[in-house]
Motif scaffolding. Structure first.
Motif, PDB file in Angstrom:
ATOM      1  N   PRO A 166      33.365   8.104  99.621  1.00 30.77           N
ATOM      2  CA  PRO A 166      34.647   7.477  99.380  1.00 30.77           C
ATOM      3  C   PRO A 166      34.502   5.876  99.226  1.00 30.77           C
ATOM      4  O   PRO A 166      35.493   5.170  98.442  1.00 30.77           O
ATOM      5  N   LEU A 167      33.698   5.328  99.649  1.00 30.33           N
ATOM      6  CA  LEU A 167      33.112   3.734  99.480  1.00 30.33           C
ATOM      7  C   LEU A 167      32.988   3.309  97.762  1.00 30.33           C
ATOM      8  O   LEU A 167      33.755   2.531  97.415  1.00 30.33           O
ATOM      9  N   ASN A 180      20.541   7.111 100.720  1.00 25.57           N
ATOM     10  CA  ASN A 180      20.921   6.279 101.883  1.00 25.57           C
ATOM     11  C   ASN A 180      19.986   5.966 102.576  1.00 25.57           C
ATOM     12  O   ASN A 180      19.758   6.182 103.950  1.00 25.57           O
ATOM     13  N   LEU A 185      36.713  15.302  99.795  1.00 25.51           N
ATOM     14  CA  LEU A 185      36.248  14.217  98.756  1.00 25.51           C
ATOM     15  C   LEU A 185      36.812  14.530  97.388  1.00 25.51           C
ATOM     16  O   LEU A 185      36.687  13.649  96.700  1.00 25.51           O
ATOM     17  N   TRP A 219      26.449  -0.555  98.342  1.00 26.53           N
ATOM     18  CA  TRP A 219      26.767   0.603  97.463  1.00 26.53           C
ATOM     19  C   TRP A 219      28.094   0.458  96.616  1.00 26.53           C
ATOM     20  O   TRP A 219      28.062   1.104  95.317  1.00 26.53           O
ATOM     21  N   ASP A 244      23.712   9.078 106.515  1.00 24.96           N
ATOM     22  CA  ASP A 244      24.371  10.502 105.848  1.00 24.96           C
ATOM     23  C   ASP A 244      24.760   9.899 104.413  1.00 24.96           C
ATOM     24  O   ASP A 244      25.640   8.677 104.360  1.00 24.96           O
ATOM     25  N   PRO A 245      24.705  10.892 103.530  1.00 28.80           N
ATOM     26  CA  PRO A 245      24.992  10.256 102.027  1.00 28.80           C
ATOM     27  C   PRO A 245      26.491  10.413 101.790  1.00 28.80           C
ATOM     28  O   PRO A 245      27.151   9.794 101.188  1.00 28.80           O
ATOM     29  N   LEU A 246      27.089  11.548 102.528  1.00 30.63           N
ATOM     30  CA  LEU A 246      28.523  11.885 102.284  1.00 30.63           C
ATOM     31  C   LEU A 246      29.553  10.799 102.492  1.00 30.63           C
ATOM     32  O   LEU A 246      30.509  10.647 101.607  1.00 30.63           O
ATOM     33  N   LEU A 247      29.203   9.858 103.576  1.00 28.92           N
ATOM     34  CA  LEU A 247      30.134   8.911 103.726  1.00 28.92           C
ATOM     35  C   LEU A 247      30.123   7.751 102.475  1.00 28.92           C
ATOM     36  O   LEU A 247      30.987   6.598 102.812  1.00 28.92           O
ATOM     37  N   LEU A 248      29.193   7.811 101.791  1.00 31.66           N
ATOM     38  CA  LEU A 248      29.099   6.754 100.666  1.00 31.66           C
ATOM     39  C   LEU A 248      30.022   6.965  99.657  1.00 31.66           C
ATOM     40  O   LEU A 248      30.380   5.921  98.819  1.00 31.66           O
ATOM     41  N   TYR A 297      20.676  -1.252 102.734  1.00 27.84           N
ATOM     42  CA  TYR A 297      21.449   0.168 102.482  1.00 27.84           C
ATOM     43  C   TYR A 297      22.345   0.569 103.572  1.00 27.84           C
ATOM     44  O   TYR A 297      23.219   1.454 103.276  1.00 27.84           O
ATOM     45  N   ARG A 298      22.315   0.058 104.608  1.00 25.53           N
ATOM     46  CA  ARG A 298      23.093   0.126 105.840  1.00 25.53           C
ATOM     47  C   ARG A 298      24.670  -0.335 105.523  1.00 25.53           C
ATOM     48  O   ARG A 298      25.417   0.074 106.075  1.00 25.53           O
ATOM     49  N   HIS A 299      24.854  -1.285 104.605  1.00 24.09           N
ATOM     50  CA  HIS A 299      26.032  -2.244 104.456  1.00 24.09           C
ATOM     51  C   HIS A 299      26.752  -1.551 103.307  1.00 24.09           C
ATOM     52  O   HIS A 299      26.199  -1.239 102.167  1.00 24.09           O
ATOM     53  N   ALA A 300      28.100  -1.423 103.380  1.00 23.01           N
ATOM     54  CA  ALA A 300      28.903  -1.090 102.323  1.00 23.01           C
ATOM     55  C   ALA A 300      28.968  -1.803 101.021  1.00 23.01           C
ATOM     56  O   ALA A 300      28.787  -1.125 100.025  1.00 23.01           O
ATOM     57  N   LEU A 304      40.130  13.028  97.395  1.00 19.36           N
ATOM     58  CA  LEU A 304      39.975  11.367  97.594  1.00 19.36           C
ATOM     59  C   LEU A 304      39.333  10.873  96.280  1.00 19.36           C
ATOM     60  O   LEU A 304      39.726   9.678  95.980  1.00 19.36           O
TER      61      LEU A 304
END
Lengths: 453, 453
Positions: B90-91, B13, B122, B39, B84-88, B33-36, B125
Motif C-alpha cells: 500500500p505504501l 523487506n 491489496l 520503499w 513483513d513484505p505485504l505491508l509495503l 529498510y524499516r522506514h517508509a 487498494l
C-alpha cells in the motif's frame, strides 16, 4: 486543568459499519472504501482534528444469524463486503505524521509467529504509531470458514488468548535486547547474535522455539486495545489493555463498565489511570440546532431496520428475525452470549424494548448514544457523558462517510479546543508517548514489561 | 519488432538480500529498510525506469543451517531481521500509478480464507497492481516456529498447495458474480445476495463453506508468480503461474529451466507465451568500464563469505560450514533438497567448485549471473542472455541499496529504450493487462478462469 476529552474515529474497511442503510444517503461515499484515497482523505481530516487515532474494527465472517442467512447484511452492505484492515495502516500513515492506528486482529485465526512480525513491521513503518485491538472473535460464520464447526467456547478463547499474549510478549519484548543491533561497519557486525535470544516457548497451544524475525520497533509491543465486555473479557482487559473501548446506550451502563474495568485493574496491581477508556458515541452536528435536526431526519430516512437487526442478531447470537416488529425483546439471565441485548434491557429494568425500537436505535450509531445538535450542544453532551461515566474519551462513529467526521472536525473540535479539553497539537513521540506522556515502551507493572531483559 | 526485455526489481523487506555484507558499503542505505521512505523512494525510481514491478521475496525463518546456528546470518544481516513484505505494497502503491507488486506469501503458514481477503484488499487498494508469488516455503526454522517439528515433505507441500489454490480460485473467481454489487440507492440494494455464492469447499485440508468477504477486485485473482525449480514445482508453475522467476549462474542452466517450464505448460494445455519468465540478474554499471570495475572492486571488498555460505547452506539444507574453504563441493544424485547446489555443479560437469568459490559467487547477486560494465555492455549482456535462454526479462538484484537500481534506471534503461527493447511508458490497466495486453482477469485455458461463473 479540566480532564481532556480524547478522540478516536471508529471505522472499518467496509461500507456500513455502525449505521445501516446509510450508503443510500446522497452525500455518503462509503462505497469508495475499496480505494486508497478514501482512507488517505479520512486520515488527513482526523489529523487536522488532532484525533488520537483511527480505530479499525474487523470481522472475518458475515452476519448470518438474522433469519438464518446473510441476505439482509449483503443487501445493505452491513459489514460485508469487508476488506482487511491491516493494509490501510501504511497507506494512512504515509499521509500523516501523528495520527495513531488501532487495528483489530482476531488472535484465534492467525498464528502468533507471523502475526508478531506483521505488527512489528507496522510499528517500524509508522514510527511507532500502531495499536492492536486484541479480539478473540465472535462470529460462528468466521470460525466455520477457518475449518472449525463453530468458534471455541468463550472462556477457552481467553485461555488461548493468554498464551497468545505470552508468545507475543516474548517475541516483542524478550528476544532482541535494546543494543542487539549495532550496525558497526568497521567491525563488520550488524547484529550481535549474543543479544538475540530464542524464546523457547513450549505451551499448550503454541510451540515457538526460535527468535523474533524483527529488530526492536519503536514501541516494541504495539499499543494494546481491548473491548471485552464479559467478566472474563474485563479481566483480560485489566491485565493487558492500555486502552479499552466500551459501548452502551446510557451513561449508567457505560459507567458500570468503566468502574468494573478500573476496579479489576487495581486488583491486578495496575494504576487505573494507566488505562484509557473510550466510549462509542455518535454525533450529528451543524451550525444551528434546526440544521442538525434536519440532517438527522435525513439520515433516519435512510436507515435500514433489517440491516440493524442483522447486526444485532450477529452480536447477540439471537435471531431477532424470528420475532415480530412490535414484540418485546425478553432477556433471560440463563441465556448465553447476550451481553449486547442485555445492554438494552439492563439500561432501565422497567423499560421494555420492542424489536423495532432496538432496530431504530442500532441503525444509527450501533449500541452507543447519539447526540444531535450544535457544536456547543455536542460539546456539552460529551463533557456531561464523560463526567457521568468516568471515560477518558470517545470512539466516534460515522453516519454519513466522511461527512460525519468532517463536520465534527470543522465544528465540534474548535469548540472543545476553546473549552480547553481537546489538544491543539500532538505530543511528540510514539502513540504510547502521545497518550500517556511516558516512554515509548510498556512499563511496569504492565505484565508485558516483565518479559523485557 | 525485437522481443522486449521485461524488468523487475528483486527486493526483500530486510537488509542483505542477494548480496551479503554489502550493508558495510559506505553508500549502502539498506539498514533503512524499516522506514517508509526507503520503499517509497525505491518505488519512484523503478516507476521512472518503467519497470514492470518490484518482486518482494520473503522468508518466515532464519538461515541457521550453516554451522548449526543463525549467528552468521545475524552478524551480516543476511535476510534477518526480516519484516513483513505485504505491508509495503500500500505504501509503494500510494506514490506510484503503474508499478506492479509481486509479493511472496508462503501458503503453508496462513489459512486461505484470511489470505484471500488480504490479496483482494491489496488488489482493490492498488487498482489491480498486485501479484502473488506462490511459495510453499523451504526453511525448517520457519516450520518449527509454527509449531511443526519440520516443514512438510516437499511433494506433500505441493498437494496442499493444489488445494490451497482451489480454495483461493473459488473465493476470488467463483463466489461473487461480476454484477453482484449493484449499489442501487433507489431500490435499496447494495449487493444482490442471489449473485453471491457460498463456495462449499470441503477438502482434505480445508473446510470453507462460506462466501468470500470481498467484492470482486480489478484482477480478481492477483497476477500469479511462481519460482519452483523442482520437477513438482515446475508442474505447479506450468499449471498456475503467469510469471515465473528462475535463477541459475549460466545461460545453459537457465535455458534448461525455461525449456522445461514452457514444455510443461504445453503439456497442460497452455500457450507457452502466456507465461513470462524472468531470470535473476545483477548489473553493476557506470558511464565507463573502468568506473564500473572500480565499483565492483569496492563491492567485493565488502562481501561477507560467511554470510554467503549461510545463505547457500539455508537454500540447500547442506551445512557448508562443515567443509574447509578450499574443499571441493561434491554433489550426489542421491542427496535431497540440493537444487541450489546442483545449479553450480551442473553448470559445467567438468568444473569443480570450492566452498570459497561458491561463497564469492553467491556473495554478490546470489545464484544469478553478474555483469559489470558500461550501459552498452550491460545491455549487450542482457540481450545475449535473453537470446540464449528464451527468458522474457530479468529480476534485477541490488548490491548497494538503492544505488544499484538508481544506476540501472539512469544509465541502462535509456540504452535499452534506445534499442527499442524496453518500454518508454506503461500500457494502461491492471498489472495483468500491462504484461499481457489482454483482459484484467484470468482467461481460459488457465485453470483459475474455469472457476468463474
Amino acid at each position: 486543568m479540566q480532564k481532556p476529552i480524547r478522540l478516536n474515529a471508529f471505522a472499518m474497511n467496509c461500507v456500513g459499519h455502525q449505521a445501516t442503510g446509510l450508503w443510500r444517503h446522497p452525500r455518503d461515499n462509503s462505497a469508495r472504501y475499496r480505494h486508497a484515497d478514501y482512507w488517505t482523505s479520512l486520515a488527513r481530516t482526523l489529523e487536522r482534528g488532532c484525533f488520537d487515532g483511527v480505530f479499525l474494527a474487523d470481522v472475518l465472517g458475515v452476519y448470518d444469524v438474522f433469519r438464518g442467512t446473510a441476505d439482509a447484511a449483503l443487501i445493505d452492505a452491513v459489514q460485508v463486503p469487508v476488506n482487511d484492515p491491516l493494509l490501510l495502516v501504511p497507506l494512512m500513515a504515509g499521509v500523516t505524521s501523528n495520527l495513531g492506528f488501532g487495528v483489530t486482529c482476531a488472535l484465534t485465526y492467525e498464528h502468533p509467529y507471523p502475526f508478531a512480525r506483521r505488527m512489528s513491521t507496522l510499528d517500524h513503518l509508522t514510527d511507532g504509531r500502531v495499536g492492536w485491538n486484541i479480539v478473540t472473535s465472535y462470529l460462528d460464520s468466521a470460525a466455520r470458514n477457518m475449518g472449525l464447526t463453530r468458534q471455541m467456547a468463550h472462556d477457552d478463547r481467553y485461555e488461548l488468548a493468554e498464551e497468545y499474549m505470552e508468545v507475543c510478549y516474548k517475541l516483542w519484548e524478550g528476544c532482541w535486547e535494546d543494543d542487539a543491533v549495532v550496525r558497526d561497519r568497521a567491525r563488520g557486525v550488524f547484529t550481535d547474535p549474543t543479544k538475540v535470544h530464542p524464546i523457547a516457548h513450549h505451551g499448550a497451544n503454541y510451540q515457538v522455539p526460535g527468535i523474533h524475525l524483527c529488530e526492536p520497533s519503536p514501541q516494541r509491543t504495539p499499543l494494546l486495545y481491548q473491548a471485552g465486555a464479559s467478566a472474563r473479557g474485563k479481566t483480560f482487559a485489566a491485565r493487558h489493555a492500555e486502552c479499552v473501548f466500551v459501548n452502551g446506550p446510557t451513561p449508567a451502563i457505560v459507567k458500570s463498565y468503566v468502574d468494573d474495568i478500573r476496579a479489576t485493574a487495581v486488583s491486578v496491581g495496575r494504576d487505573p489511570a494507566d488505562i484509557l477508556i473510550y466510549a462509542m458515541f455518535t454525533a450529528i452536528t451543524a451550525p444551528t440546532q434546526a440544521e442538525a435536526e434536519d440532517k438527522y431526519a435525513e439520515c433516519r430516512g435512510h436507515v435500514s431496520l433489517d440491516g440493524a437487526l442483522a447486526l444485532m442478531s450477529g452480536w447477540t447470537g439471537v435471531d431477532l428475525g424470528a420475532l415480530a416488529e412490535n414484540d418485546v425483546v425478553e432477556y433471560s439471565e440463563r441465556d448465553a452470549n447476550r451481553s449486547a441485548l442485555e445492554s438494552f434491557t439492563k439500561a432501565d429494568p422497567t423499560r421494555r424494548w420492542t424489536v423495532r425500537e432496538i432496530a431504530e436505535w442500532v441503525g444509527i450509531g450501533g449500541r452507543g448514544p447519539l447526540a444531535v445538535g450544535t457544536p456547543v450542544e455536542i460539546a456539552d453532551r460529551l463533557q456531561a457523558f464523560q463526567a457521568e461515566t468516568g471515560v477518558d474519551g470517545f470512539n466516534l462513529t460515522y453516519v454519513v462517510a466522511h461527512e460525519t467526521f468532517e463536520d465534527f472536525v470543522a465544528l465540534v473540535v474548535p469548540e472543545l479546543q476553546r473549552r480547553g479539553v481537546h489538544q491543539r497539537e500532538y505530543r511528540a513521540g510514539t502513540l504510547r508517548e502521545k497518550l500517556f506522556g511516558k516512554g515509548p515502551k510498556l512499563s511496569a507493572p504492565h505484565v508485558g514489561a516483565s518479559y523485557r531483559r
